[in-house]
Design an enzyme around this catalytic site. Structure first.
Site, PDB file in Angstrom:
ATOM      1  N   ASP A 132      -1.542   6.157   6.069  1.00  0.00           N
ATOM      2  CA  ASP A 132      -2.808   6.584   5.494  1.00  0.00           C
ATOM      3  C   ASP A 132      -2.522   7.757   4.560  1.00  0.00           C
ATOM      4  OD1 ASP A 132      -5.302   7.935   5.063  1.00  0.00           O
ATOM      5  OD2 ASP A 132      -6.121   6.969   6.843  1.00  0.00           O
ATOM      6  N   GLY A 133      -2.926   7.643   3.307  1.00  0.00           N
ATOM      7  CA  GLY A 133      -2.646   8.692   2.339  1.00  0.00           C
ATOM      8  C   GLY A 133      -3.215  10.044   2.731  1.00  0.00           C
ATOM      9  N   ASP A 150      -5.076   6.533  -6.112  1.00  0.00           N
ATOM     10  CA  ASP A 150      -5.716   5.299  -6.567  1.00  0.00           C
ATOM     11  C   ASP A 150      -5.801   4.346  -5.381  1.00  0.00           C
ATOM     12  OD1 ASP A 150      -6.850   3.411  -8.239  1.00  0.00           O
ATOM     13  OD2 ASP A 150      -4.924   2.659  -8.979  1.00  0.00           O
TER      14      ASP A 150
END
Length: 276
Positions: A132-133, A150
């Site tokens: 998970d970013g 993005d």
């Protein structure tokens, strides 16, 4: 069958067979490959003739971070939140040879398509991380010069990637003169909220530029409190970069300057996607 008719047949087949559950689907035509999570939006587009080119306008706009670095060749590390079809990751890897590129993608099914989209294998200068970013930027083991955000699912941008804590974590993770770039959909009603959160973290070092295709906004936020360079300086940098980076950077430079008003004047947002 001519190529246009073949492309239409392929698209109609996608309409009939797409799983409608957010599973990534690849649409293949004679000239391009595209990635879709649903039938309403294209997540990534790759030219078969030039797999490393940036085809979609918003991806070229996001490379505007080059204008904020006086010496782009010295960029040492770039982190990307969201892999998709790898357009930005591939471009940075091939056109910024001095940079280590790390792409963070939450969906293993997207990562499984990396060979389809000609995404490089992991190595010394390139890495794909399944995570998970929002969790990834909380780490401190490396400080990127640039963070590109993005990350989208079938339902749009995950809430965590637009939260105040996420932008605070990006600020802390970035190098001292680092730049954050984020892609927003034009009709996202939460953009004013994102801007408030970014300004709270980064101060006045913020700009919001409409992408050349008019379907996305590109957020730029930079550390250190420096003023955005004047337009003449940005245009000169764009001209100097154009031979190596055919990205319409001069147009991005103008949007970057215009975007200071969008980012700092609260009254500009009248209706999502309707104010220019």
């Amino acid at each position: 069958m001519d190529s246009s008719r073949a492309s239409l047949v392929t698209y109609l087949k996608l309409l009939a067979e797409a799983p409608h559950d957010g599973t990534p689907v690849v649409l293949e035509t004679e000239r391009a490959l595209s990635l879709h999570f649903d039938l309403h939006a294209t997540q990534s587009l790759m030219s078969r003739r030039d797999p490393n080119a940036l085809v979609l306008g918003y991806t070229r706009a996001m490379m505007g971070f080059l204008l904020l670095h006086p010496e782009p060749a010295r960029i040492g590390r770039i982190s990307l939140i969201g892999l998709g079809g790898g357009s930005l990751a591939k471009y940075c890897y091939h056109h910024l040879p001095g940079a280590k590129v790390v792409a963070v993608e939450i969906d293993p099914a997207v990562i499984a398509l990396r060979e389809t989209f000609h995404i490089p294998p992991d190595g010394e200068r390139f890495e794909v991380v399944c995570a998970d970013g929002a969790d990834y930027v909380q780490g401190r083991e490396a400080r990127p010069d640039v963070i590109l955000v993005d990350g989208f699912l079938a339902g749009g941008m995950p809430a965590r990637l637009g939260s105040p804590s996420f932008y605070e974590d990006c600020l802390e993770r970035l190098a001292d003169d680092g730049v954050l770039v984020a892609n927003f959909l034009e009709d996202d009603e939460q953009i004013p909220f994102y801007l408030d959160a970014v300004r709270a973290a980064f101060g006045e070092g913020v700009s919001l530029a409409l992408s050349e295709d008019g379907c996305n906004y590109t957020l730029f936020a930079w550390k250190g409190g420096a003023a955005l360079p004047p337009l003449d300086t940005l245009l000169a940098r764009a001209q100097g970069l154009e031979a190596a980076h055919p990205l319409k950077l001069r147009a991005t430079a103008r949007r970057l300057r215009q975007g200071r008003r969008f980012a700092t004047e609260r009254g500009w947002w009248q209706a999502p996607g309707r104010r220019r």
